[in-house]
Design an enzyme around this catalytic site. Structure first.
Site, PDB file in Angstrom:
ATOM      1  N   ASP A  63     -35.234  22.857  -0.503  1.00 11.26           N
ATOM      2  CA  ASP A  63     -33.857  23.296  -0.628  1.00 11.26           C
ATOM      3  C   ASP A  63     -33.472  23.156  -2.108  1.00 11.26           C
ATOM      4  OD1 ASP A  63     -30.942  22.816   1.514  1.00 11.26           O
ATOM      5  OD2 ASP A  63     -31.315  24.139  -0.182  1.00 11.26           O
TER       6      ASP A  63
HETATM    7  C1  GLC Z   1     -28.166  25.469  -0.294  1.00 11.62           C
HETATM    8  C2  GLC Z   1     -28.318  25.132   1.173  1.00 11.62           C
HETATM    9  C3  GLC Z   1     -29.364  25.955   1.855  1.00 11.62           C
HETATM   10  C4  GLC Z   1     -29.396  27.344   1.248  1.00 11.62           C
HETATM   11  C5  GLC Z   1     -29.909  27.200  -0.174  1.00 11.62           C
HETATM   12  C6  GLC Z   1     -29.962  28.548  -0.899  1.00 11.62           C
HETATM   13  O1  GLC Z   1     -27.980  24.298  -1.040  1.00 11.62           O
HETATM   14  O2  GLC Z   1     -28.522  23.767   1.514  1.00 11.62           O
HETATM   15  O3  GLC Z   1     -29.040  25.969   3.259  1.00 11.62           O
HETATM   16  O4  GLC Z   1     -30.252  28.183   1.998  1.00 11.62           O
HETATM   17  O5  GLC Z   1     -29.127  26.282  -0.926  1.00 11.62           O
HETATM   18  O6  GLC Z   1     -28.665  29.045  -1.050  1.00 11.62           O
END
Ligand code: GLC
Length: 752
Positions: A290
Site C-alpha cells: 500500500d
Molecule cells: C491508499 C489506500 C489504498 C489505495 C492506495 C492507492 O493509501 O490505503 O486502499 O488503494 O492508497 O490509492
C-alpha cells in the site's frame, strides 16, 4: 568510432524491440515470460517491481526537471512496471508509448486506480451496496465499474476492499462489506467476479485487488493506520476467509496493509505473504504494497532505513513497491550483497509479467486506449440507470411509526430541511477519485423528478471553507444561520423531511471519528425542529453507522440512506414516496452509544453473559449491551412472517442438513425479504459465537404471497478454523436460527 557505437546501439535496440515482438508471437504465455525474463537485466527486473503515482499530465511535454524528470527517465529505461492515478485514453496511451517504444524491451505498464464503487458513474459506497445483500446486483455494479474504467485506459483496480470491521469509528468501514465474515466473503466473491469477468484479456474487464492484507479493519480504537492486535481465532475465522475466497475466485493481485499484525508490519510479514497466501493458499498473482507502506516499516521500528525496508519487503513477498522508492533506490544493492536471492526477484517479476500477459498487454499494449469506447461507454444513461437499481435496494428503513412512510404523492406542504438534501457531491462518498463533483442527483432533484412540490430550508451549514481529498474537513460548530428560518417554516409545515448525516469527506481513509452522532449543529437543529413539528421523516446520509438513539426515541420515521452514488436522490425519493418498497438490511450494527464500539452480533457469550441481580456480569452500568439496530435488521412497507421451521439431516456421515421455513408477505404491497439463517455451535474446542450467519436468501413476494425457503448446510458452514488454522468440524449440538434480522429468536436445535 561514435558512428559505429551509435549503429551498434540502434541495431541492438531494434533487435531487442523486435524481441518483444518475437516474444509476443511466441505461442505459450509461459514461454513468452521466460524468454523475456532471460533477457532482462537486474535493473529491468527491479523496474517491474516499481509503481509510481502519476507524475505528469502526459498530454503535456515530458517533465524537464526534478523528480518527475527522473521518473520519466525510468519509464524510458524500463525501470517502471506500473503507474497509478493516470486515467483517460490520451494520458494512458502517451505514457504507455514512452515505455513500449523507447525502453529496451518495451514491456508495457499496467495502469492501476481505485475503482472502488464505480469510476465516473458511481454506485452506492460498498457498505451501502452490502445492505442490499443482492450478490447479483453487486456483481453487476462491479462489472459496470470495470466497463467504465477500462474505457478510460485503466486495467487494474485496487478493489475490492474486503476488510471485516466492527468499529464504526474507523472511517474506512464505508469501503467494505461490514462486520460479518459470511456476508463479507460472499460479497468479496461477487465483486471479484464483477471486476475480472471470465476473460481478463477482454477490454472491459479489470485485474482486481484483494485489500488490505491483513486485519486493517481491526485498527485499535477505530483509529486509521493504528495497531491491529487480534487473537488467532479472530484472524482465521473472521479476517482471513474473505481474502481466501478472493484467491479461490482467481483474483489477480493483493495489496498488503499499513498495520502491524502481532507486531509485524504486513508489508514485511513473511507468514502472511509467503507462508499463507503464496504457500498454503497457492496464490499465483502478485502483491502490491500500500502507498508508502514499505518505507513506513522504518516508523514501525521494524526497518532501520529504506534499504533495510527494501530487503524486508522483498524477502517477505511484497512484489511491487507503491510509492516508497525502496526498490528503485536499494533493491539492486540488496541483491548484490546477497541478502535476497535472485530467485525471489525472478518470482516477483514472473508474477507481475503473468498478470500483464493475462490482460493481453503484450499482444496489444494500447488495447485499453480506444477513444470511441471512452466517448460512448463512460457516464452514459445506461450506466446511470444501472446504478439506480442497487441504490434503491441499499436503503434501510430503520423506523416507521404509524406508517408515516411512504409519503402520499398528494401530500401537501412538505418542508425539506438540510444542506445534504441539496448536496450533489457528498452522495458520491470519499472514494470518488475517478468521478466529478456535483454529478450526483440530490434529494431535492429526486423529489423534483417525481413531480412533487415542497419547500426547502438549508437548516445549517455542515462544513466551513473548502473540502478536498487530502485535508481535514472543518465542521461548522458555531454558525447557526438558517436555524430560525428552518424552525419557522417547520412550524407551519404538514410534513418535514430532514436530511442529515456526514459530509462525503467525513468518512473514508484517514477519517476516523471518536463521536458517532450527527456532526456539528445538526442534532441541535433536529431537536429544535422536533419541538415545533412531530411529523418528521429523518433521512441519514452517512458513510458509516451513526448513533441515532435520540432520533429513535423522538422521531417517527428514520431511513438509512448512506452515500448512494450518482443516482442517490432518485433512489431516496423512490423509497420515501413508495415507488420502491425498502428492502435493505444492515451489514453493520448501529450502536446506542459510541462507548459500546466495537459492537457486533456474532460475539462470544463470555463466562458471565448475565443478566443477574448483582453487578458481576458482562455489562455496562450506563448502557445496554445491545445495539440500537442490529446486524441484518431492516423494515419494509409490508410485513413478513416466518413459520414452520424444520430441520432434516440429509446425510448423517457428512453432517449435511436441510432447513425449511415458511415465509409470508402479510401486507398489501409487494416486497423483498432478506431471509437469514444463523447457527450456534453450542460447545466446541474453541468458543464459538452466539450466532453466525451461514445463509441468506432474497425472497420477492407479492402482497399476500407465501413461500417455503430451503437452506442447505454442510460441514463447510458448520465447521470453523482451529487455532492452528485448520478448518474442522466437531460433532455436537447446534442451534439453527431463521429470521429477518440477527436478533431473531426463532430457532430449532439439532445434534450432529
Ligand atoms: C491508499 C489506500 C489504498 C489505495 C492506495 C492507492 O493509501 O490505503 O486502499 O488503494 O492508497 O490509492
Amino acid at each position: 568510432m561514435r558512428i559505429l557505437t551509435l549503429l551498434v546501439f540502434i541495431l541492438t535496440f531494434i533487435g531487442c524491440n523486435k524481441n518483444v515482438q518475437k516474444i509476443a508471437d511466441t505461442k505459450s504465455p509461459t514461454d513468452r515470460i521466460e524468454i523475456l525474463l532471460s533477457k532482462m537485466t537486474i535493473e529491468e527486473k527491479i523496474g517491474q517491481m516499481v509503481q509510481y503515482n502519476g507524475f505528469w499530465d502526459s498530454t503535456g511535454p515530458a517533465p524537464s526537471e526534478g523528480d518527475s524528470k527522473k521518473k520519466y527517465e525510468h519509464l524510458r529505461t524500463g525501470q517502471v512496471g506500473s503507474v497509478l492515478n493516470v486515467s483517460g485514453v490520451e494520458n494512458v496511451r502517451n505514457m504507455q508509448k514512452v515505455v513500449v517504444e523507447e525502453s529496451r524491451l518495451g514491456i508495457p505498464l499496467i495502469f492501476g486506480l481505485d475503482v472502488i464503487h464505480g469510476h465516473k458513474t458511481l454506485s452506492p459506497i460498498p457498505l451501502a451496496e452490502s445492505a442490499s445483500w443482492d450478490l447479483e446486483l453487486i456483481e453487476a455494479s462491479a462489472r459496470m465499474a470495470a466497463k467504465e474504467a477500462t474505457a478510460r485506459g485503466i486495467n487494474w483496480t485496487f478493489a475490492p476492499m474486503v476488510d471485516i470491521s466492527r468499529d464504526a469509528r474507523w472511517g474506512r468501514v464505508m469501503e467494505g462489506a461490514g462486520e460479518d465474515v459470511f456476508l463479507g466473503t460472499a460479497i468479496a466473491r461477487a465483486r471479484v467476479r464483477g471486476f475480472q469477468g471470465n476473460d481478463l484479456s477482454a477490454t472491459n474487464t479489470l485485474a482486481a485487488t484483494a485489500k488490505h492484507f491483513a486485519a486493517y479493519g481491526f485498527a485499535e480504537s477505530g483509529r486509521d493506520y493504528n495497531t491491529a492486535d487480534i487473537g488467532t481465532s479472530t484472524l482465521y475465522n473472521v479476517v482471513l476467509p474473505p481474502f481466501k475466497a478472493c484467491v479461490e475466485e482467481g483474483i489477480c493481485t493483493f495489496m498488503n496493509s499499513f498495520n502491524v499484525l502481532n507486531g509485524i508490519p504486513a508489508t514485511g510479514d513473511k507468514f502472511l505473504q509467503r507462508e499463507l497466501l503464496k504457500g498454503k493458499w497457492n496464490f499465483d498473482g502478485f502483491i502490491v504494497s500500500d502507498w508508502g507502506s514499505a518505507n513506513e516499516m522504518i516508523d514501525h521500528g521494524y526497518a532501520k532505513d529504506l534499504k533495510h525496508a527494501a530487503e524486508l519487503a522483498a524477502n517477505a513477498g511484497s512484489d511491487m513497491d507503491m510509492e516508497s522508492y525502496a526498490y528503485i533506490k536499494h533493491l539492486k544493492e540488496v541483491v548484490e550483497e546477497g541478502k535476497i536471492p535472485m530467485e525471489l526477484i525472478d518470482d516477483s517479476v514472473r508474477r507481475i509479467l503473468k498478470i500483464k500477459e493475462k490482460l493481453g498487454l503484450f499482444d496489444d499494449p494500447y488495447k485499453y486506449c480506444d477513444i470511441d469506447r471512452e466517448k460512448t461507454q463512460v457516464f452514459n444513461q445506461e450506466n446511470k440507470d444501472e446504478v439506480l437499481e442497487i441504490a434503491k435496494k441499499s436503503i434501510v428503513l430503520l423506523k416507521n411509526e404509524n406508517n408515516i412512510l411512504p409519503i402520499k404523492k398528494d401530500q401537501q406542504n412538505i418542508l425539506v430541511i438540510g444542506e445534504l438534501a441539496a448536496d450533489k457531491t457528498s452522495p458520491l462518498g470519499s472514494w470518488r477519485i475517478g468521478s466529478d463533483d456535483n454529478t450526483a442527483t440530490s434529494v431535492l432533484e429526486g423529489i423534483d423528478n417525481l413531480g412533487i412540490d415542497y419547500h426547502f430550508s438549508n437548516g445549517v451549514k455542515l462544513v466551513e471553507g473548502n473540502v478536498d481529498f487530502i485535508n481535514e474537513v472543518k465542521i461548522n460548530e458555531s454558525d447557526k444561520t438558517g436555524f430560525e428560518e428552518a424552525i419557522t417554516n417547520a412550524a407551519s409545515a404538514d410534513l418535514v423531511i430532514m436530511v442529515l448525516g456526514e459530509h462525503g469527506f467525513q468518512s473514508g481513509e484517514g477519517r476516523s471519528r471518536t463521536k458517532l452522532g450527527f456532526p456539528g449543529l445538526q442534532q441541535e437543529l433536529l431537536e429544535q425542529i422536533a419541538e415545533v413539528n412531530k411529523n418528521i421523516i429523518l433521512v441519514n446520509m452517512s458513510g458509516r453507522p451513526l448513533v441515532l438513539t435520540w432520533a429513535d426515541e423522538n422521531i417517527p420515521a428514520i431511513v438509512q440512506a448512506w452515500q448512494l452514488g450518482t443516482r442517490s436522490g432518485d433512489a431516496i425519493a423512490s423509497v420515501l414516496f413508495g415507488e420502491q418498497n425498502p428492502c435493505g438490511k444492515l451489514p453493520m450494527s448501529f450502536p446506542r452509544s459510541v462507548g459500546q464500539v466495537p459492537i457486533y452480533y456474532n460475539k462470544l457469550n463470555t463466562g458471565r453473559p448475565g443478566p443477574n441481580e448483582l453487578v458481576f456480569w458482562s455489562h455496562y452500568i450506563d448502557e445496554s449491551n445491545d445495539p440500537l439496530y442490529p446486524f441484518g435488521y431492516g423494515l419494509s412497507y409490508t410485513d413478513f412472517t416466518y413459520s414452520n421451521v424444520n430441520i432434516q439431516i440429509t446425510d448423517t456421515l457428512k453432517h449435511e442438513i436441510k432447513v425449511n421455513v415458511d415465509l409470508k408477505n402479510n401486507g398489501d404491497v409487494d416486497g423483498r425479504e432478506v431471509a437469514q439463517l444463523y447457527i450456534r455451535d453450542k460447545v466446541a474446542s474453541v468458543s464459538r459465537p452466539i450466532k453466525e450467519l451461514k445463509g441468506f436468501q432474497l425472497a420477492d413476494l407479492k402482497a399476500g404471497e407465501s413461500t417455503t425457503l430451503t437452506f442447505k448446510l454442510s460441514e463447510s458452514e458448520l465447521g470453523f478454523y482451529d487455532n492452528n488454522g485448520n478448518f474442522i468440524f466437531e460433532s455436537g449440538e447446534f442451534e439453527i436460527f431463521v429470521g429477518g434480522s440477527s436478533d431473531t429468536k426463532m430457532s430449532k436445535t439439532i445434534e450432529l
